[in-house]
Design a protein around this motif. Structure first.
Motif, PDB file in Angstrom:
ATOM      1  N   ILE A  53       0.869  -1.176   0.000  1.00  0.00           N
ATOM      2  CA  ILE A  53       0.000   0.000   0.000  1.00  0.00           C
ATOM      3  C   ILE A  53       0.905   1.224   0.000  1.00  0.00           C
ATOM      4  O   ILE A  53       1.649   1.453   0.958  1.00  0.00           O
ATOM      5  CB  ILE A  53      -0.920   0.038   1.235  1.00  0.00           C
TER       6      ILE A  53
ATOM      7  N   MET B 230       1.246   5.211   0.252  1.00  0.00           N
ATOM      8  CA  MET B 230       0.459   6.210   0.970  1.00  0.00           C
ATOM      9  C   MET B 230       1.100   7.589   0.850  1.00  0.00           C
ATOM     10  O   MET B 230       2.317   7.714   0.897  1.00  0.00           O
ATOM     11  CB  MET B 230       0.383   5.842   2.452  1.00  0.00           C
ATOM     12  N   HIS B 231       0.235   8.579   0.755  1.00  0.00           N
ATOM     13  CA  HIS B 231       0.691   9.966   0.776  1.00  0.00           C
ATOM     14  C   HIS B 231      -0.400  10.807   1.420  1.00  0.00           C
ATOM     15  O   HIS B 231      -1.568  10.599   1.109  1.00  0.00           O
ATOM     16  CB  HIS B 231       0.970  10.467  -0.652  1.00  0.00           C
TER      17      HIS B 231
ATOM     18  N   GLY C 273       2.885  10.929   4.099  1.00  0.00           N
ATOM     19  CA  GLY C 273       3.401  10.034   5.131  1.00  0.00           C
ATOM     20  C   GLY C 273       3.853  10.815   6.344  1.00  0.00           C
ATOM     21  O   GLY C 273       4.606  10.329   7.165  1.00  0.00           O
TER      22      GLY C 273
ATOM     23  N   LEU D 257       0.444   9.241  10.854  1.00  0.00           N
ATOM     24  CA  LEU D 257       0.427   8.031  10.041  1.00  0.00           C
ATOM     25  C   LEU D 257       0.535   6.796  10.919  1.00  0.00           C
ATOM     26  O   LEU D 257      -0.223   5.832  10.752  1.00  0.00           O
ATOM     27  CB  LEU D 257       1.557   8.059   9.010  1.00  0.00           C
TER      28      LEU D 257
ATOM     29  N   TYR E 249       4.151   9.081  -3.871  1.00  0.00           N
ATOM     30  CA  TYR E 249       3.717   8.573  -2.567  1.00  0.00           C
ATOM     31  C   TYR E 249       4.921   8.533  -1.640  1.00  0.00           C
ATOM     32  O   TYR E 249       5.952   7.976  -1.982  1.00  0.00           O
ATOM     33  CB  TYR E 249       3.138   7.163  -2.708  1.00  0.00           C
TER      34      TYR E 249
ATOM     35  N   PHE F 208      -6.123  -1.352   3.577  1.00  0.00           N
ATOM     36  CA  PHE F 208      -6.355  -0.317   2.574  1.00  0.00           C
ATOM     37  C   PHE F 208      -7.708   0.352   2.806  1.00  0.00           C
ATOM     38  O   PHE F 208      -7.807   1.582   2.838  1.00  0.00           O
ATOM     39  CB  PHE F 208      -6.291  -0.920   1.166  1.00  0.00           C
TER      40      PHE F 208
ATOM     41  N   LEU G 184      -7.839   2.544   5.926  1.00  0.00           N
ATOM     42  CA  LEU G 184      -7.128   3.819   5.713  1.00  0.00           C
ATOM     43  C   LEU G 184      -7.912   4.723   4.765  1.00  0.00           C
ATOM     44  O   LEU G 184      -7.989   5.930   4.984  1.00  0.00           O
ATOM     45  CB  LEU G 184      -5.726   3.559   5.164  1.00  0.00           C
TER      46      LEU G 184
ATOM     47  N   TYR H 206      -5.730  10.305   3.000  1.00  0.00           N
ATOM     48  CA  TYR H 206      -4.552   9.819   2.289  1.00  0.00           C
ATOM     49  C   TYR H 206      -4.867   9.509   0.826  1.00  0.00           C
ATOM     50  O   TYR H 206      -5.963   9.080   0.502  1.00  0.00           O
ATOM     51  CB  TYR H 206      -4.034   8.510   2.922  1.00  0.00           C
ATOM     52  N   TRP H 207      -3.859   9.709  -0.008  1.00  0.00           N
ATOM     53  CA  TRP H 207      -3.875   9.119  -1.336  1.00  0.00           C
ATOM     54  C   TRP H 207      -3.300   7.720  -1.137  1.00  0.00           C
ATOM     55  O   TRP H 207      -2.269   7.559  -0.474  1.00  0.00           O
ATOM     56  CB  TRP H 207      -2.969   9.887  -2.298  1.00  0.00           C
ATOM     57  N   LEU H 208      -3.945   6.727  -1.691  1.00  0.00           N
ATOM     58  CA  LEU H 208      -3.527   5.341  -1.503  1.00  0.00           C
ATOM     59  C   LEU H 208      -3.578   4.596  -2.821  1.00  0.00           C
ATOM     60  O   LEU H 208      -4.451   4.848  -3.655  1.00  0.00           O
ATOM     61  CB  LEU H 208      -4.470   4.621  -0.527  1.00  0.00           C
TER      62      LEU H 208
END
Length: 127
Positions: free
Chosen positions: A7, A9-10, A12, A18, A68, A92, A95, A101-103
């Motif tokens: 995964i 993530m952004h 972080g 986080l 990310y 996922f 979250l 978050y962008w995931l």
């Protein structure tokens, strides 16, 4: 090299946020490791979680991995890829429900399984 579910993530950061969100999502606190590129890790049942707060991945298969900041690798201890995928998908979705978050969930960096972005944002994090 073995293929795992990951995964990306952004953002972080802040790191504490986080880590708190990941602890809530997986039900256990990640512990500081700082070894061989892994910053934090935890065991959840039959799987290991390994968090890298920085990585060197670049765009591949149309996914801008470099945008990310963090990546969470899910590794099933027995190599059960179906169980590993279920753990990764559960994390996922937990979250994604936070909507901050962008995931992107991938398998072996080759197959995109799912994506999520904060409400009103583009699919991928800004450059």
């Amino acid at each position: 090299m073995t293929a795992y579910h990951e995964i990306f993530m952004h953002p972080g950061h802040p790191e504490e946020t986080l880590l708190a969100d990941l602890a809530e999502a997986c039900g256990v606190r990640l512990r500081l490791i700082g070894h061989e590129g892994v910053d934090y890790a935890a065991n959840v049942g039959d799987a290991a979680l390994e968090l890298e707060l920085d990585h060197d991945y670049e765009e591949d298969k149309g996914v801008p991995f470099e945008r990310y900041r963090a990546v969470l690798t899910v590794r099933d201890f027995t190599g059960d890829k179906d169980r590993e995928r279920l753990v990764a998908e559960r994390l996922f979705h937990r979250l994604a429900a936070l909507q901050r978050y962008w995931l992107v969930l991938v398998h072996d960096l080759q197959r995109v399984i799912d994506r999520s972005a904060p409400p009103g944002e583009e699919l991928y994090p800004p450059v």
